[in-house]
Design a protein around this motif. Structure first.
Motif, PDB file in Angstrom:
ATOM      1  N   GLU A  14       0.813  -1.215   0.000  1.00 57.03           N
ATOM      2  CA  GLU A  14       0.000   0.000   0.000  1.00 57.03           C
ATOM      3  C   GLU A  14       0.849   1.269   0.000  1.00 57.03           C
ATOM      4  O   GLU A  14       0.473   2.270  -0.604  1.00 57.03           O
ATOM      5  N   HIS A  15       1.992   1.248   0.659  1.00 58.13           N
ATOM      6  CA  HIS A  15       2.787   2.471   0.760  1.00 58.13           C
ATOM      7  C   HIS A  15       3.476   2.834  -0.555  1.00 58.13           C
ATOM      8  O   HIS A  15       4.067   3.915  -0.665  1.00 58.13           O
ATOM      9  N   LEU A  16       3.396   1.961  -1.553  1.00 61.40           N
ATOM     10  CA  LEU A  16       3.995   2.259  -2.855  1.00 61.40           C
ATOM     11  C   LEU A  16       2.967   2.748  -3.876  1.00 61.40           C
ATOM     12  O   LEU A  16       3.318   2.964  -5.041  1.00 61.40           O
ATOM     13  N   LEU A  41       8.758  -4.068  -9.999  1.00 65.18           N
ATOM     14  CA  LEU A  41       7.869  -4.972  -9.268  1.00 65.18           C
ATOM     15  C   LEU A  41       8.657  -6.080  -8.579  1.00 65.18           C
ATOM     16  O   LEU A  41       8.405  -6.416  -7.418  1.00 65.18           O
ATOM     17  N   LEU A  42       9.607  -6.656  -9.297  1.00 64.85           N
ATOM     18  CA  LEU A  42      10.399  -7.737  -8.715  1.00 64.85           C
ATOM     19  C   LEU A  42      11.300  -7.228  -7.595  1.00 64.85           C
ATOM     20  O   LEU A  42      11.470  -7.896  -6.567  1.00 64.85           O
ATOM     21  N   ALA A  43      11.872  -6.029  -7.785  1.00 64.05           N
ATOM     22  CA  ALA A  43      12.773  -5.489  -6.764  1.00 64.05           C
ATOM     23  C   ALA A  43      12.031  -5.167  -5.471  1.00 64.05           C
ATOM     24  O   ALA A  43      12.571  -5.342  -4.370  1.00 64.05           O
ATOM     25  N   ASN A  44      10.781  -4.701  -5.590  1.00 66.37           N
ATOM     26  CA  ASN A  44       9.985  -4.362  -4.407  1.00 66.37           C
ATOM     27  C   ASN A  44       9.273  -5.568  -3.807  1.00 66.37           C
ATOM     28  O   ASN A  44       8.500  -5.416  -2.851  1.00 66.37           O
ATOM     29  N   LYS A  45       9.503  -6.745  -4.376  1.00 63.31           N
ATOM     30  CA  LYS A  45       8.880  -7.985  -3.897  1.00 63.31           C
ATOM     31  C   LYS A  45       7.353  -7.943  -4.009  1.00 63.31           C
ATOM     32  O   LYS A  45       6.651  -8.642  -3.265  1.00 63.31           O
ATOM     33  N   GLU A  46       6.848  -7.110  -4.925  1.00 59.59           N
ATOM     34  CA  GLU A  46       5.408  -7.107  -5.166  1.00 59.59           C
ATOM     35  C   GLU A  46       5.007  -8.200  -6.150  1.00 59.59           C
ATOM     36  O   GLU A  46       3.830  -8.558  -6.243  1.00 59.59           O
ATOM     37  N   ALA A  47       5.959  -8.696  -6.901  1.00 62.76           N
ATOM     38  CA  ALA A  47       5.753  -9.837  -7.794  1.00 62.76           C
ATOM     39  C   ALA A  47       6.877 -10.830  -7.520  1.00 62.76           C
ATOM     40  O   ALA A  47       8.055 -10.526  -7.739  1.00 62.76           O
ATOM     41  N   VAL A  48       6.509 -11.985  -7.020  1.00 60.74           N
ATOM     42  CA  VAL A  48       7.485 -13.014  -6.653  1.00 60.74           C
ATOM     43  C   VAL A  48       7.366 -14.156  -7.650  1.00 60.74           C
ATOM     44  O   VAL A  48       6.268 -14.697  -7.869  1.00 60.74           O
ATOM     45  N   LEU A  49       8.491 -14.502  -8.276  1.00 60.09           N
ATOM     46  CA  LEU A  49       8.494 -15.594  -9.252  1.00 60.09           C
ATOM     47  C   LEU A  49       8.326 -16.926  -8.545  1.00 60.09           C
ATOM     48  O   LEU A  49       8.982 -17.202  -7.534  1.00 60.09           O
ATOM     49  N   LEU A  50       7.449 -17.744  -9.072  1.00 58.14           N
ATOM     50  CA  LEU A  50       7.230 -19.087  -8.551  1.00 58.14           C
ATOM     51  C   LEU A  50       8.069 -20.087  -9.342  1.00 58.14           C
ATOM     52  O   LEU A  50       8.518 -19.790 -10.458  1.00 58.14           O
ATOM     53  N   PRO A  51       8.299 -21.258  -8.794  1.00 57.12           N
ATOM     54  CA  PRO A  51       9.092 -22.265  -9.529  1.00 57.12           C
ATOM     55  C   PRO A  51       8.454 -22.606 -10.871  1.00 57.12           C
ATOM     56  O   PRO A  51       7.228 -22.674 -11.007  1.00 57.12           O
TER      57      PRO A  51
END
Length: 349
Positions: A14-16, A41-51
């Motif tokens: 939310e703070h972003l 998105l990846l750097a902020n951990k808002e999108a996390v890659l799954l296996p």
């Protein structure tokens, strides 16, 4: 076997939201810009890659060489199986292409930006308060509408002062129409000084000086402000009526102020309400002229005032500047135009 694009797990922070709202929308149209935003998105951990998941494509089981010919149903079954296998292979190849990867990144970035916009400009608490205030159609209902958000004692005192002040102002304006004009210094009949008309004329000047659509974003207007707008609108609608006690100039100024407020609020609902008011006033004037056979200044509005508002609406819509393509009301020698013609012009817009 082929490797699919790895799925992602989304978790918006939310703070972003404020930083995503300020992102340049033009960068989304380029592949490089989308890659930068996706990396954010990846750097902020808002999108996390799954296996990654391994997809095994197994074609249909076709029969070996047989002496007997296959039936039509069996042939159709094998053909459908082959087509389904080819379709699955085509989907996998397309989804694993660079274009599909860029498209998926763009969709995720747009989803993040829309989420930020929705949370910032569509607050659920404010929307509920606006719906609560706009559901009140009469002035008495507006006076008794209660905000859903808890109010402090200071807010209650301010609201009481504003509402009682508006009620006092409306009462004084009505009384101003009922009283005869003051005598002139020479002892003759009174002049044309009218308190109510002066107040409405000042309000028209203030509204016309505002930037276009200043009252359109109701989410930024407090509930008390919306209630005040509703009370003023109800009062002005009553002023435009023939039995309101107002003089001809007062009714004309009230219709002009109503139109100015409707255009500033930028909603079709308020424009249609003004058209309804104009048609009702025109119908009353037409009935009076038929019964009395008199031509007066009733049922008119300032031509320049109406055209300024109409041209402002057309400019905001990007309409053509060729005035020959526009429908305009007929201007009288006094610089006025018919409310009926003005309503038709506005309805065509």
């Amino acid at each position: 076997m082929a490797l699919m694009i790895p799925p992602v797990k989304l978790k918006w922070l939310e703070h972003l939201n404020s930083s995503w709202i300020t992102e340049d929308s033009e960068s989304i149209s380029t592949r490089e810009g989308v890659s930068v935003l996706y990396s954010k998105l990846l750097a902020n951990k808002e999108a996390v890659l799954l296996p990654q998941q391994v997809l095994c494509l197994k074609g249909p089981q076709l029969p070996d060489f047989e002496r007997e010919s296959l039936s039509s149903d069996e042939q159709e079954h094998y053909l459908d199986a082959l087509l389904s296998s080819q379709l699955a292979l085509a989907k996998m190849v397309c989804s694993d292409s660079p274009f599909a990867a860029a498209l998926r990144k763009r969709v995720l970035v747009l989803q993040r930006i829309f989420y930020a916009l929705s949370n910032k400009y569509h607050d659920k608490g404010k929307v509920k308060q606006q719906q609560h205030s706009t559901e009140n159609n009469s002035g008495s209902a507006d006076l008794h509408s209660v905000s859903e958000r808890p109010r402090s004692s200071t807010d209650a005192l301010i609201e009481m002062g504003v509402r009682t002040g508006l009620s006092l102002l409306f009462a004084l304006l009505r009384q101003s129409w009922m009283m005869p004009p003051p005598p002139s210094p020479g002892g003759g009949p009174g002049g044309n000084i009218n308190l109510c008309n002066d107040v409405i004329h000042t309000a028209i000047d203030v509204v016309s000086s505002l930037p276009p659509l200043s009252l359109a974003n109701e989410s930024k207007i407090p509930p008390m402000g919306l209630d005040c707008l509703a009370q003023v609108t109800t009062f002005l609608k009553g002023v435009t009526m023939q039995n309101s006690g107002a003089d001809i100039l007062g009714r004309r100024l009230a219709s002009e102020l109503l139109l100015g407020l409707a255009s500033q609020r930028g909603s079709l609902r308020y424009l249609l309400e003004w058209i309804e008011m104009a048609l009702a006033a025109s119908a009353v004037v037409s009935a009076m002229e038929e019964s009395k056979g008199l031509q007066n200044q009733e049922g008119l509005i300032g031509y320049d005032c109406f055209m300024n508002i109409l041209m402002q609406m057309r400019r905001s819509l990007g309409s053509s500047s060729d005035r020959s393509q526009w429908r305009e009301p007929t201007r009288t020698s006094d610089g006025l135009c018919s409310l009926y013609e003005a309503a038709l012009c506005l309805f065509e817009e």
